[in-house]
Design a protein around this motif. Structure first.
Motif, PDB file in Angstrom:
ATOM      1  N   VAL A  67     146.367 -28.355  76.810  1.00 41.78           N
ATOM      2  CA  VAL A  67     144.974 -28.766  76.986  1.00 41.78           C
ATOM      3  C   VAL A  67     144.895 -29.762  78.133  1.00 41.78           C
ATOM      4  CG1 VAL A  67     144.297 -28.336  74.586  1.00 41.78           C
ATOM      5  CG2 VAL A  67     145.148 -30.592  75.233  1.00 41.78           C
ATOM      6  N   HIS A  68     143.756 -29.726  78.839  1.00 33.23           N
ATOM      7  CA  HIS A  68     143.514 -30.631  79.959  1.00 33.23           C
ATOM      8  C   HIS A  68     142.092 -31.172  79.818  1.00 33.23           C
ATOM      9  CE1 HIS A  68     147.191 -29.116  81.720  1.00 33.23           C
ATOM     10  NE2 HIS A  68     146.756 -27.908  81.412  1.00 33.23           N
ATOM     11  N   VAL A  69     141.974 -32.482  79.854  1.00 32.18           N
ATOM     12  CA  VAL A  69     140.682 -33.154  79.710  1.00 32.18           C
ATOM     13  C   VAL A  69     140.304 -33.744  81.056  1.00 32.18           C
ATOM     14  CG1 VAL A  69     139.422 -35.007  78.550  1.00 32.18           C
ATOM     15  CG2 VAL A  69     141.126 -33.666  77.280  1.00 32.18           C
ATOM     16  N   THR A  70     139.109 -33.372  81.551  1.00 35.20           N
ATOM     17  CA  THR A  70     138.650 -33.846  82.860  1.00 35.20           C
ATOM     18  C   THR A  70     137.357 -34.652  82.781  1.00 35.20           C
ATOM     19  OG1 THR A  70     137.509 -31.749  83.215  1.00 35.20           O
ATOM     20  CG2 THR A  70     139.757 -31.950  84.097  1.00 35.20           C
ATOM     21  N   GLU A  71     136.756 -34.731  81.600  1.00 32.26           N
ATOM     22  CA  GLU A  71     135.533 -35.520  81.420  1.00 32.26           C
ATOM     23  C   GLU A  71     135.716 -36.469  80.248  1.00 32.26           C
ATOM     24  OE1 GLU A  71     131.763 -33.391  81.603  1.00 32.26           O
ATOM     25  OE2 GLU A  71     132.809 -31.696  82.507  1.00 32.26           O
ATOM     26  N   ALA A  72     135.133 -37.645  80.362  1.00 33.58           N
ATOM     27  CA  ALA A  72     135.283 -38.686  79.344  1.00 33.58           C
ATOM     28  C   ALA A  72     134.664 -38.270  78.019  1.00 33.58           C
ATOM     29  CB  ALA A  72     134.629 -39.978  79.828  1.00 33.58           C
ATOM     30  N   PRO A  73     135.270 -38.715  76.922  1.00 31.53           N
ATOM     31  CA  PRO A  73     134.678 -38.442  75.622  1.00 31.53           C
ATOM     32  C   PRO A  73     133.349 -39.177  75.475  1.00 31.53           C
ATOM     33  CG  PRO A  73     136.516 -39.962  75.403  1.00 31.53           C
ATOM     34  CD  PRO A  73     136.478 -39.522  76.831  1.00 31.53           C
ATOM     35  N   LYS A 115     140.721 -43.286  82.999  1.00 31.39           N
ATOM     36  CA  LYS A 115     142.011 -42.858  83.538  1.00 31.39           C
ATOM     37  C   LYS A 115     142.245 -41.352  83.360  1.00 31.39           C
ATOM     38  CE  LYS A 115     143.924 -47.401  82.949  1.00 31.39           C
ATOM     39  NZ  LYS A 115     144.866 -48.273  82.286  1.00 31.39           N
ATOM     40  N   LEU A 116     141.235 -40.588  83.709  1.00 29.16           N
ATOM     41  CA  LEU A 116     141.315 -39.126  83.634  1.00 29.16           C
ATOM     42  C   LEU A 116     142.014 -38.571  84.875  1.00 29.16           C
ATOM     43  CD1 LEU A 116     137.698 -38.586  82.381  1.00 29.16           C
ATOM     44  CD2 LEU A 116     139.764 -38.079  81.087  1.00 29.16           C
ATOM     45  N   PRO A 117     142.568 -37.385  84.803  1.00 30.39           N
ATOM     46  CA  PRO A 117     142.583 -36.404  83.713  1.00 30.39           C
ATOM     47  C   PRO A 117     143.700 -36.716  82.719  1.00 30.39           C
ATOM     48  CG  PRO A 117     143.683 -35.463  85.601  1.00 30.39           C
ATOM     49  CD  PRO A 117     143.196 -36.831  86.022  1.00 30.39           C
ATOM     50  N   TRP A 118     143.566 -36.095  81.521  1.00 28.11           N
ATOM     51  CA  TRP A 118     144.587 -36.183  80.482  1.00 28.11           C
ATOM     52  C   TRP A 118     145.116 -34.793  80.211  1.00 28.11           C
ATOM     53  CZ3 TRP A 118     140.351 -38.449  76.932  1.00 28.11           C
ATOM     54  CH2 TRP A 118     140.006 -39.748  77.337  1.00 28.11           C
ATOM     55  N   SER A 119     146.363 -34.739  79.757  1.00 25.71           N
ATOM     56  CA  SER A 119     146.974 -33.474  79.361  1.00 25.71           C
ATOM     57  C   SER A 119     147.579 -33.630  77.984  1.00 25.71           C
ATOM     58  CB  SER A 119     148.074 -33.070  80.348  1.00 25.71           C
ATOM     59  OG  SER A 119     147.512 -32.778  81.595  1.00 25.71           O
ATOM     60  N   GLY A 120     147.821 -32.493  77.356  1.00 31.94           N
ATOM     61  CA  GLY A 120     148.451 -32.496  76.049  1.00 31.94           C
ATOM     62  C   GLY A 120     148.828 -31.080  75.656  1.00 31.94           C
ATOM     63  N   ALA A 121     149.387 -30.964  74.471  1.00 32.94           N
ATOM     64  CA  ALA A 121     149.842 -29.660  73.995  1.00 32.94           C
ATOM     65  C   ALA A 121     149.959 -29.659  72.475  1.00 32.94           C
ATOM     66  CB  ALA A 121     151.194 -29.325  74.600  1.00 32.94           C
ATOM     67  N   CYS A 122     150.059 -28.455  71.946  1.00 34.78           N
ATOM     68  CA  CYS A 122     150.324 -28.280  70.525  1.00 34.78           C
ATOM     69  C   CYS A 122     151.785 -28.651  70.241  1.00 34.78           C
ATOM     70  CB  CYS A 122     150.030 -26.842  70.106  1.00 34.78           C
ATOM     71  SG  CYS A 122     151.102 -25.627  70.914  1.00 34.78           S
ATOM     72  N   LEU A 123     152.185 -28.556  69.000  1.00 36.95           N
ATOM     73  CA  LEU A 123     153.536 -28.931  68.599  1.00 36.95           C
ATOM     74  C   LEU A 123     154.609 -28.126  69.325  1.00 36.95           C
ATOM     75  CD1 LEU A 123     155.320 -30.621  66.708  1.00 36.95           C
ATOM     76  CD2 LEU A 123     155.021 -28.840  64.974  1.00 36.95           C
TER      77      LEU A 123
END
Length: 154
Positions: free
Chosen positions: A19-25, A5-13
């Motif tokens: 951050v943006h993740v486009t490839e599977a771990p 279920k990519l892409p993923w997004s996130g951020a610091c506190l």
């Protein structure tokens, strides 16, 4: 890729670094070493290992933690959140702190590392444990096992 279920997004506190993740771990782990305990202020450091090309970052970061050239621990210069670590396997991989993800509740480590330094009572739910880091020759099988059995987002 669809089961991730990519892409993923996130951020610091504070949200200044995105951050943006486009490839599977390729692997998920919990490191119980004293350095990770001190860097996180917790019992262990939860990590998603990604291909380096699968992480993009918006915003400036600063090197912190052990201040080593390899690996490089990247932090938000404003809120000091530990974001990710570069320099894994000659730069092929990056270790992302999954707590940054907008939805990281699904993350479960496949292996524990540095169990010799684990705090009593600290359990991560990992299937495998190593006294220190896994030997280099074990990573292919660990990645293969994670590809088959690793937890995916709901």
């Amino acid at each position: 890729m669809s089961d991730w279920k990519l892409p993923w997004s996130g951020a610091c506190l504070c949200g200044r670094v995105q951050v943006h993740v486009t490839e599977a771990p390729v692997f998920a782990s919990a490191c119980h070493c004293r350095a990770c305990q001190k860097l996180t202020g917790g019992a262990y450091s939860l990590t998603l290992m990604l291909p380096a090309s699968g992480l993009s970052v918006e915003g400036e970061t600063e090197i912190g933690g052990l201040h080593n050239p390899v690996p490089e621990h990247h932090f938000c210069p404003s809120c000091k959140t530990w974001l990710f670590t570069r320099g894994i396997a000659d730069g092929q991989f990056v270790n992302l702190r999954p707590s940054l993800l907008d939805d990281g509740a699904w993350v479960r480590p496949y292996a524990d590392t540095y169990v010799t330094e684990r705090l009593s009572g600290a359990q991560s739910g990992a299937r495998i444990g190593y006294p220190e880091f896994p030997p280099v020759e074990d990573y292919a099988e660990l990645m293969s096992g994670y590809a088959r059995e690793g937890v995916r987002p709901d």
